[in-house]
Scaffold this active site. Sequence first.
Site, mmCIF file in Angstrom:
data_model
loop_
_atom_site.group_PDB
_atom_site.id
_atom_site.type_symbol
_atom_site.label_atom_id
_atom_site.label_comp_id
_atom_site.label_asym_id
_atom_site.label_seq_id
_atom_site.Cartn_x
_atom_site.Cartn_y
_atom_site.Cartn_z
ATOM 1 N N LYS A 91 48.604 46.438 43.174
ATOM 2 C CA LYS A 91 47.438 47.106 43.766
ATOM 3 C C LYS A 91 47.213 46.622 45.203
ATOM 4 O O LYS A 91 47.007 47.420 46.107
ATOM 5 C CB LYS A 91 46.189 46.786 42.928
ATOM 6 C CG LYS A 91 44.887 47.071 43.624
ATOM 7 C CD LYS A 91 43.687 46.722 42.786
ATOM 8 C CE LYS A 91 43.172 45.307 42.947
ATOM 9 N NZ LYS A 91 42.408 45.057 44.174
ATOM 10 N N ASN A 92 47.276 45.300 45.395
ATOM 11 C CA ASN A 92 46.944 44.756 46.712
ATOM 12 C C ASN A 92 48.027 45.017 47.758
ATOM 13 O O ASN A 92 47.830 44.726 48.944
ATOM 14 C CB ASN A 92 46.653 43.255 46.614
ATOM 15 C CG ASN A 92 45.301 43.000 45.981
ATOM 16 O OD1 ASN A 92 44.544 43.934 45.711
ATOM 17 N ND2 ASN A 92 44.982 41.735 45.734
ATOM 18 N N CYS B 279 30.221 40.249 48.437
ATOM 19 C CA CYS B 279 30.433 40.690 47.061
ATOM 20 C C CYS B 279 30.205 39.502 46.149
ATOM 21 O O CYS B 279 29.900 38.398 46.601
ATOM 22 C CB CYS B 279 31.795 41.324 46.866
ATOM 23 S SG CYS B 279 33.129 40.158 46.907
ATOM 24 N N ARG C 203 32.033 37.604 52.507
ATOM 25 C CA ARG C 203 33.406 37.926 52.919
ATOM 26 C C ARG C 203 33.385 38.527 54.325
ATOM 27 O O ARG C 203 33.366 39.730 54.506
ATOM 28 C CB ARG C 203 34.049 38.863 51.894
ATOM 29 C CG ARG C 203 34.225 38.147 50.552
ATOM 30 C CD ARG C 203 34.842 39.012 49.510
ATOM 31 N NE ARG C 203 36.257 39.255 49.732
ATOM 32 C CZ ARG C 203 37.010 39.939 48.877
ATOM 33 N NH1 ARG C 203 36.486 40.440 47.787
ATOM 34 N NH2 ARG C 203 38.283 40.138 49.114
ATOM 35 N N ASP D 63 43.237 34.617 43.006
ATOM 36 C CA ASP D 63 43.102 35.736 42.071
ATOM 37 C C ASP D 63 43.572 35.389 40.650
ATOM 38 O O ASP D 63 43.493 36.226 39.750
ATOM 39 C CB ASP D 63 43.880 36.958 42.596
ATOM 40 C CG ASP D 63 43.127 37.672 43.717
ATOM 41 O OD1 ASP D 63 41.982 37.285 44.003
ATOM 42 O OD2 ASP D 63 43.689 38.609 44.303
ATOM 43 N N ARG E 88 39.296 48.588 37.838
ATOM 44 C CA ARG E 88 39.627 48.616 39.264
ATOM 45 C C ARG E 88 41.034 48.109 39.525
ATOM 46 O O ARG E 88 41.663 48.525 40.494
ATOM 47 C CB ARG E 88 38.652 47.729 40.046
ATOM 48 C CG ARG E 88 37.265 48.288 40.155
ATOM 49 C CD ARG E 88 36.466 47.475 41.130
ATOM 50 N NE ARG E 88 37.249 47.226 42.332
ATOM 51 C CZ ARG E 88 37.037 46.221 43.181
ATOM 52 N NH1 ARG E 88 36.056 45.388 42.964
ATOM 53 N NH2 ARG E 88 37.792 46.058 44.240
HETATM 54 C C1 UD1 Z 1 42.797 39.724 49.677
HETATM 55 C C2 UD1 Z 1 42.912 40.306 48.290
HETATM 56 C C3 UD1 Z 1 42.034 39.543 47.299
HETATM 57 C C4 UD1 Z 1 42.346 38.044 47.356
HETATM 58 C C5 UD1 Z 1 42.285 37.536 48.803
HETATM 59 C C6 UD1 Z 1 42.737 36.091 48.940
HETATM 60 C C7 UD1 Z 1 43.393 42.652 48.697
HETATM 61 C C8 UD1 Z 1 42.940 44.054 48.569
HETATM 62 N N1 UD1 Z 1 42.524 41.698 48.320
HETATM 63 O O1 UD1 Z 1 41.442 39.904 50.098
HETATM 64 O O2 UD1 Z 1 42.291 40.038 45.991
HETATM 65 O O3 UD1 Z 1 41.429 37.334 46.573
HETATM 66 O O4 UD1 Z 1 43.133 38.340 49.652
HETATM 67 O O5 UD1 Z 1 44.045 35.947 48.501
HETATM 68 O O6 UD1 Z 1 44.501 42.380 49.088
HETATM 69 N N2 UD1 Z 1 37.900 35.317 55.923
HETATM 70 C C9 UD1 Z 1 37.198 35.018 57.057
HETATM 71 N N3 UD1 Z 1 37.137 35.967 58.054
HETATM 72 C C10 UD1 Z 1 37.774 37.174 57.949
HETATM 73 C C11 UD1 Z 1 38.503 37.452 56.782
HETATM 74 C C12 UD1 Z 1 38.556 36.496 55.791
HETATM 75 O O7 UD1 Z 1 36.622 33.942 57.201
HETATM 76 O O8 UD1 Z 1 37.695 37.982 58.890
HETATM 77 C C13 UD1 Z 1 37.960 34.311 54.835
HETATM 78 C C14 UD1 Z 1 37.474 34.837 53.499
HETATM 79 O O9 UD1 Z 1 36.069 34.752 53.372
HETATM 80 C C15 UD1 Z 1 38.216 33.932 52.525
HETATM 81 C C16 UD1 Z 1 39.560 33.713 53.232
HETATM 82 O O10 UD1 Z 1 39.333 34.015 54.612
HETATM 83 O O11 UD1 Z 1 37.553 32.703 52.435
HETATM 84 C C17 UD1 Z 1 40.684 34.573 52.722
HETATM 85 O O12 UD1 Z 1 40.250 35.920 52.618
HETATM 86 P P1 UD1 Z 1 41.224 37.161 52.862
HETATM 87 O O13 UD1 Z 1 42.638 36.711 52.781
HETATM 88 O O14 UD1 Z 1 40.809 37.865 54.110
HETATM 89 O O15 UD1 Z 1 40.866 38.095 51.646
HETATM 90 P P2 UD1 Z 1 41.050 39.650 51.627
HETATM 91 O O16 UD1 Z 1 42.179 39.995 52.515
HETATM 92 O O17 UD1 Z 1 39.730 40.319 51.834
#
Ligand code: UD1
Length: 420
Positions: free
Chosen positions: A21-22, A115, A120, A307, A399
């Site tokens: 999915k991701n 969330c 996030r 995850d 989901r």
């Molecule tokens: C993706 C995955 C999610 C998984 C996560 C971490 C998808 C659709 N979702 O989410 O299932 O749990 O990776 O492996 O692929 N952060 C910041 N600033 C930003 C973006 C992120 O500080 O602009 C922080 C987040 O709060 C978190 C960390 O970075 O603490 C990692 O998050 P991130 O890798 O961005 O998660 P997603 O890409 O949203």
Amino acid sequence: MDKFVVHQSRLSGQVKISGSKNTALPVMAATLLTDQICVISNVPDLKDIKTMIGILEGLGKKIKFSKNILTIKSKKNKNFIAPYKLVRTMRASFCCLGPLLAKLKKAKVALPGGCIIGPRPVDLHIKGLRNLGANIIIENGYCQAKTKKLKGAHIYLGGAFGSSVLATANVLMAAALAEGESIIEHAACEPEIECLALFLKKMGAKIEGEGTPILKVIGVKKLSGCEFKIIADRIEAGTFIAASLATKSPIIIKGANPSHLTSVIEVAKKIGASIKIGKDSTIFVKPAKRLKPVNITTLPYPGFPTDLQAQFMACLCLAKGISLITEKIYPDRFMHVAELNRMGASIQRNGPYAIIEGKEKLYGAEIMASDLRASAALVIASLAAKGKSQILRVYHIDRGYEKIRGKFGKLGAKIKREKQ
Ligand code: UD1
């Protein structure tokens, strides 16, 4: 709303892993970079995928989804706005920002908000796109971006919690059509990003270093359509490994990629499983009679995935001794703790740490699913628990797990879906 009614079960037999999915979600967003047809196979049939189809249709794509194959074409009218009503249901929709901006020079994407697993932020997405020359303002809950021309840049994408998967996706997709060379440092190394880069390369992008923290991108003028197969879902495979351990049932996992599961297999072995990789990457999982405690720290890939934290916590509730889980990606991702404790587990949470005192048994209870992976953990705990459990709000699981009930059912699990 539906619930799952689950009875303690022993599992046996084989399970086939679906597409990731991701990976599918950012790959679908990347089709916004071209007007030509893209045919993407091994796409799991899930609610999140349908949400992304809705968003892309709103952005001018014509989509057919049948038998796990997505055919994505462009229509003439091109909208550049991804509205809040769709984005709020799925954060991954935010990765339409980079490709829309690169292709149409403007984009308006609703900010996803927090969330249940914690705040996030999207600061890294915005920083990376600004570095490429985007003018971005946040107004009325929307991220509005425009540019005359994106230009290659040297971008550092590390944040307080390490790399970001979807920020890397957004910036990589935008850089693919920017003028000149971009270097993205502290890029996410997750297989999902590596696979996205391979998709972009098939479309004609020039990218080096996929799967490493430094990506080099030479922008091209145009990207074309292509055919592409999505990789197997490593989180689904890890979920079945955890289910096998918790229920003390040997199972066989087909269609996964064991090289994406090194840290997970290592932890499963420490908990006391024998794991063998056979022909065609078949994974044979044979758990020990009594599980051993371990310490797990979640980290960006190749570390142990956040995850799978909840699912492995469910196993450790049944280990002989004390385990420690440190959550380094989402320090608040512990909604499942209270539910597992209602089943007789003994878990104490202290900030980003959870101390789990293993018990000999868990007991069926009425419990509440709070998010996608926590729901999977509750299914695992319920299969291992004595008696009957009822898991409320299972819409979360729809989901992200394709045919979860059918797959567990084939392994012999007693799970019924009923109206809540
Ligand atoms: C993706 C995955 C999610 C998984 C996560 C971490 C998808 C659709 N979702 O989410 O299932 O749990 O990776 O492996 O692929 N952060 C910041 N600033 C930003 C973006 C992120 O500080 O602009 C922080 C987040 O709060 C978190 C960390 O970075 O603490 C990692 O998050 P991130 O890798 O961005 O998660 P997603 O890409 O949203």
